[in-house]
Design a protein around this motif. Structure first.
Motif, PDB file in Angstrom:
ATOM      1  N   LYS A  21       0.823  -1.210   0.000  1.00 56.81           N
ATOM      2  CA  LYS A  21       0.000   0.000   0.000  1.00 56.81           C
ATOM      3  C   LYS A  21       0.855   1.257   0.000  1.00 56.81           C
ATOM      4  O   LYS A  21       0.545   2.241  -0.693  1.00 56.81           O
ATOM      5  N   ASP A  22       1.935   1.248   0.766  1.00 60.42           N
ATOM      6  CA  ASP A  22       2.840   2.404   0.770  1.00 60.42           C
ATOM      7  C   ASP A  22       3.546   2.540  -0.570  1.00 60.42           C
ATOM      8  O   ASP A  22       3.745   3.651  -1.081  1.00 60.42           O
ATOM      9  N   PHE A  23       3.930   1.410  -1.153  1.00 59.43           N
ATOM     10  CA  PHE A  23       4.557   1.412  -2.480  1.00 59.43           C
ATOM     11  C   PHE A  23       3.580   1.952  -3.525  1.00 59.43           C
ATOM     12  O   PHE A  23       3.934   2.787  -4.363  1.00 59.43           O
ATOM     13  N   GLN A  24       2.349   1.487  -3.478  1.00 61.41           N
ATOM     14  CA  GLN A  24       1.328   1.935  -4.428  1.00 61.41           C
ATOM     15  C   GLN A  24       1.099   3.439  -4.321  1.00 61.41           C
ATOM     16  O   GLN A  24       1.004   4.140  -5.344  1.00 61.41           O
ATOM     17  N   ALA A  25       1.034   3.956  -3.094  1.00 63.67           N
ATOM     18  CA  ALA A  25       0.823   5.394  -2.895  1.00 63.67           C
ATOM     19  C   ALA A  25       1.981   6.196  -3.479  1.00 63.67           C
ATOM     20  O   ALA A  25       1.776   7.251  -4.093  1.00 63.67           O
ATOM     21  N   LYS A  68      13.426   4.515 -11.392  1.00 63.66           N
ATOM     22  CA  LYS A  68      12.804   5.696 -10.808  1.00 63.66           C
ATOM     23  C   LYS A  68      12.190   5.385  -9.442  1.00 63.66           C
ATOM     24  O   LYS A  68      12.361   6.137  -8.480  1.00 63.66           O
ATOM     25  N   VAL A  69      11.492   4.255  -9.334  1.00 62.65           N
ATOM     26  CA  VAL A  69      10.801   3.960  -8.073  1.00 62.65           C
ATOM     27  C   VAL A  69      11.797   3.623  -6.965  1.00 62.65           C
ATOM     28  O   VAL A  69      11.579   3.976  -5.800  1.00 62.65           O
ATOM     29  N   ILE A  70      12.899   2.977  -7.305  1.00 63.37           N
ATOM     30  CA  ILE A  70      13.923   2.710  -6.293  1.00 63.37           C
ATOM     31  C   ILE A  70      14.501   4.018  -5.765  1.00 63.37           C
ATOM     32  O   ILE A  70      14.732   4.182  -4.561  1.00 63.37           O
ATOM     33  N   TYR A  71      14.703   4.964  -6.666  1.00 60.69           N
ATOM     34  CA  TYR A  71      15.190   6.285  -6.255  1.00 60.69           C
ATOM     35  C   TYR A  71      14.220   6.935  -5.266  1.00 60.69           C
ATOM     36  O   TYR A  71      14.629   7.443  -4.211  1.00 60.69           O
ATOM     37  N   GLU A  82      13.719   0.005   3.316  1.00 61.34           N
ATOM     38  CA  GLU A  82      14.999   0.070   2.621  1.00 61.34           C
ATOM     39  C   GLU A  82      14.960  -0.869   1.434  1.00 61.34           C
ATOM     40  O   GLU A  82      14.241  -1.877   1.429  1.00 61.34           O
ATOM     41  N   VAL A  83      15.718  -0.517   0.410  1.00 61.02           N
ATOM     42  CA  VAL A  83      15.797  -1.339  -0.791  1.00 61.02           C
ATOM     43  C   VAL A  83      17.009  -2.249  -0.685  1.00 61.02           C
ATOM     44  O   VAL A  83      18.117  -1.789  -0.426  1.00 61.02           O
ATOM     45  N   TYR A  84      16.776  -3.526  -0.889  1.00 62.04           N
ATOM     46  CA  TYR A  84      17.864  -4.488  -0.981  1.00 62.04           C
ATOM     47  C   TYR A  84      18.135  -4.757  -2.452  1.00 62.04           C
ATOM     48  O   TYR A  84      17.237  -5.191  -3.187  1.00 62.04           O
ATOM     49  N   ASP A  85      19.334  -4.464  -2.887  1.00 62.65           N
ATOM     50  CA  ASP A  85      19.772  -4.856  -4.219  1.00 62.65           C
ATOM     51  C   ASP A  85      21.257  -5.174  -4.166  1.00 62.65           C
ATOM     52  O   ASP A  85      21.921  -4.931  -3.154  1.00 62.65           O
ATOM     53  N   SER A  97      15.239  -6.512  -7.080  1.00 62.43           N
ATOM     54  CA  SER A  97      15.308  -5.823  -5.795  1.00 62.43           C
ATOM     55  C   SER A  97      14.152  -6.207  -4.886  1.00 62.43           C
ATOM     56  O   SER A  97      13.153  -6.786  -5.327  1.00 62.43           O
ATOM     57  N   LYS A  98      14.290  -5.842  -3.620  1.00 62.97           N
ATOM     58  CA  LYS A  98      13.233  -6.040  -2.637  1.00 62.97           C
ATOM     59  C   LYS A  98      13.051  -4.742  -1.855  1.00 62.97           C
ATOM     60  O   LYS A  98      14.040  -4.135  -1.443  1.00 62.97           O
ATOM     61  N   ILE A  99      11.805  -4.322  -1.683  1.00 63.45           N
ATOM     62  CA  ILE A  99      11.523  -3.236  -0.752  1.00 63.45           C
ATOM     63  C   ILE A  99      11.172  -3.903   0.573  1.00 63.45           C
ATOM     64  O   ILE A  99      10.210  -4.671   0.666  1.00 63.45           O
ATOM     65  N   CYS A 100      11.994  -3.631   1.588  1.00 65.72           N
ATOM     66  CA  CYS A 100      11.913  -4.353   2.861  1.00 65.72           C
ATOM     67  C   CYS A 100      11.490  -3.421   3.998  1.00 65.72           C
ATOM     68  O   CYS A 100      11.955  -2.281   4.080  1.00 65.72           O
ATOM     69  N   LYS A 101      10.660  -3.943   4.863  1.00 63.98           N
ATOM     70  CA  LYS A 101      10.206  -3.171   6.025  1.00 63.98           C
ATOM     71  C   LYS A 101      11.282  -3.190   7.100  1.00 63.98           C
ATOM     72  O   LYS A 101      11.723  -4.253   7.539  1.00 63.98           O
TER      73      LYS A 101
END
Length: 292
Positions: A21-25, A68-71, A82-85, A97-101
């Protein structure tokens, strides 16, 4: 509090939905298109949410939107995520990549020395242009496959092998991987070297006018081929108590990978990939127990 194998799937789904949901927003704020893939897309179409026994969310973006979204995640959501890559995390050797809580921990159960610990996550995959020429496309797939595998072996000597590989073939594969691992160490070839090679191959047709795309991180990129018209315009569909975007022609896309995806699989094929360990950051812990 320690929870059971049966409870962890629902807890993971709730945490991943929060991340999503946070990613979508964020994507809506910056007008960044994305679409669900794999089991997430099937779940959205067949169940209007998660597949009941599935425990992850897979999100895809065209390469420019992926960057762009990782930025923006790092710029605007760094207090919570945080982004794991492979460029930012030692030991992380995946080309997606992974967007991690933050404050959570999860270790997947891969039975290999590559089961790296991250936060509870949503997967982010980049779709790159490829050629309509089958010969050129196969070469691009071979090249990306090779560099991605060497990237793993530059860090780990025991990667995960296919489940159908066993006996003397498995022993031989393990031996070769160990030799390659130490050979790369001797030659001082690290994962950053191979990731640059991977990206060069994946971006080989980035300036092409042929609007054909795939995800080279997938085991079978040919099954993910989609044109611009297959992807856009995206369709917004119900997903749990929110919505998610799917491809304009998601049916063709999913049939290529899964066949009759609308029919529920037999009970013995409904596999839940319970992780080895999860700390949800709220006092809830899960440790996988062996059955039997």
């Amino acid at each position: 509090m320690t929870i059971s194998n049966e409870d962890v799937t629902k807890k993971l789904q709730e945490t991943e939905k929060e991340i999503y949901k946070d990613f979508q927003a964020l994507c809506k704020k910056h007008n960044i298109p994305f679409f669900a893939s794999g089991g997430t897309a099937i779940g959205a179409i067949r169940h209007q949410g998660f597949i009941p026994w599935d425990d992850d969310i897979d999100i895809c973006l065209l390469r420019e939107d992926y960057n762009k979204v990782i930025y923006y995640i790092r710029k605007e959501l760094s207090d919570k995520y945080e982004v794991y890559d492979c460029k930012s995390k030692d030991g992380y050797v995946l080309v997606f990549s992974k967007i991690c809580k933050k404050g959570t921990k999860i270790q997947e159960d891969t039975y290999a020395d590559t089961n790296y610990t991250t936060g509870v996550f949503v997967d982010l995959f980049a779709y790159d242009r490829t050629s309509r020429n089958p010969k050129l496309r196969r070469k691009q797939i071979r090249d990306t496959w090779l560099w991605a595998r060497l990237m793993v072996l530059s860090v780990y000597k025991h990667p995960r092998f296919p489940d159908n590989l066993n006996g003397i073939k498995l022993k031989a594969a393990k031996g070769i991987c160990i030799l390659v691992h130490y050979g790369l160490k001797i030659l001082h070839l690290n994962k950053n070297f191979f990731y640059k090679k991977y990206l060069k191959a994946a971006l080989r047709y980035k300036d092409s006018k042929e609007e054909l795309y795939t995800d080279f991180s997938y085991i079978a990129p040919e099954k993910l081929l989609c044109t611009h018209k297959m992807i856009f315009p995206l369709k917004e569909v119900k997903f749990e108590d929110c919505t998610i975007s799917i491809l304009n022609n998601a049916d063709k896309y999913l049939k290529s990978q899964f066949g009759d995806y609308l029919t529920l699989p037999p009970i013995n094929q409904r596999k839940t990939h319970n992780p080895k360990y999860v700390d949800f950051g709220d006092g809830t812990i899960y440790v996988k127990r062996k059955r039997g």
